[in-house]
Design a protein around this motif. Structure first.
Motif, PDB file in Angstrom:
ATOM      1  N   LEU A 130      39.801  42.774  22.350  1.00 49.03           N
ATOM      2  CA  LEU A 130      38.941  43.893  22.002  1.00 49.03           C
ATOM      3  C   LEU A 130      37.492  43.561  22.308  1.00 49.03           C
ATOM      4  O   LEU A 130      37.038  42.447  22.067  1.00 49.03           O
ATOM      5  CB  LEU A 130      39.070  44.213  20.507  1.00 49.03           C
ATOM      6  CG  LEU A 130      40.476  44.477  19.974  1.00 49.03           C
ATOM      7  CD1 LEU A 130      40.455  44.599  18.461  1.00 49.03           C
ATOM      8  CD2 LEU A 130      41.062  45.723  20.604  1.00 49.03           C
ATOM      9  N   VAL A 170      38.097  50.774  18.654  1.00 49.98           N
ATOM     10  CA  VAL A 170      38.236  49.973  19.872  1.00 49.98           C
ATOM     11  C   VAL A 170      39.671  49.490  20.096  1.00 49.98           C
ATOM     12  O   VAL A 170      39.931  48.789  21.077  1.00 49.98           O
ATOM     13  CB  VAL A 170      37.269  48.769  19.880  1.00 49.98           C
ATOM     14  CG1 VAL A 170      35.833  49.239  19.778  1.00 49.98           C
ATOM     15  CG2 VAL A 170      37.602  47.769  18.791  1.00 49.98           C
ATOM     16  N   LEU A 171      40.580  49.853  19.199  1.00 53.13           N
ATOM     17  CA  LEU A 171      41.970  49.432  19.393  1.00 53.13           C
ATOM     18  C   LEU A 171      42.537  50.080  20.646  1.00 53.13           C
ATOM     19  O   LEU A 171      42.215  51.227  20.972  1.00 53.13           O
ATOM     20  CB  LEU A 171      42.815  49.808  18.171  1.00 53.13           C
ATOM     21  CG  LEU A 171      42.474  49.082  16.867  1.00 53.13           C
ATOM     22  CD1 LEU A 171      43.321  49.625  15.718  1.00 53.13           C
ATOM     23  CD2 LEU A 171      42.663  47.586  17.010  1.00 53.13           C
TER      24      LEU A 171
END
Length: 178
Positions: free
Chosen positions: A6, A157-158
């Motif tokens: 990430l 942000v996954l």
């Protein structure tokens, strides 16, 4: 899944959510329940009433109501001041965390069986799973605690298809296997 990579810059509201989650987690981990949460206020209230009654008797004042009201007012002022300072402290810390992202750019976190590797323009740190104390998830962030520090990971942000719950489960599995 062998690893999750990430890249993110933390926003102030996400940092604040992580800080509050961490603070509440520490309190509830060692002192849970309604008795602990409200017992302190009850003891304080009863104690202040007792002090007001005793002072009223000592100074030969037949009515303790004004003293009790004054002490309750003082307790409310102290509690309000503490809450105000606590909120300001969280806001300032969250702002510092967000400014770090603005100043040094995004952080990259790589999660795998070995732990977490964090890197940014300031350097790289490796955190093995045995050093991670807790993993907690809220609506917008997941936090990992290690020592007195926290890593706040925003859910925005996954990768597509990875829900926050699945992310949390994967991290817990890697932590348990270590």
């Amino acid at each position: 899944m062998s690893k999750i990579e990430l890249s993110f810059s933390l926003m102030q509201k996400e940092a604040r959510e992580g800080i509050v989650l961490n603070a509440r987690g520490k309190a509830s981990a060692t002192r849970s329940g309604i008795v602990w949460r409200y017992g302190k206020q009850l003891v304080l209230g009863v104690g202040l009433i007792a002090v007001a009654v005793i002072l009223g008797q000592l100074f030969d004042h037949p009515d303790a109501i004004p003293e009790m009201f004054s002490m309750w007012l003082g307790a409310a002022a102290i509690t309000s001041l503490w809450q105000f300072r606590w909120s300001n402290g969280i806001r300032e810390t969250a702002a510092k965390m967000a400014r770090f992202s603005e100043e040094f750019g995004p952080s990259i976190a790589v999660f795998d069986q070995g732990g977490v590797v964090l890197s940014s323009k300031t350097g790289t740190a490796t955190i093995p799973w045995r050093a991670v104390g807790t993993i907690r998830t809220t609506k917008h962030v997941t936090i990992l605690t290690f020592g007195s520090q926290i890593l706040v990971v925003p859910h925005r942000v996954l990768p597509p298809g990875l829900t926050p719950m699945d992310f949390d489960i994967q991290l817990e599995d890697w932590k348990a296997a270590a």
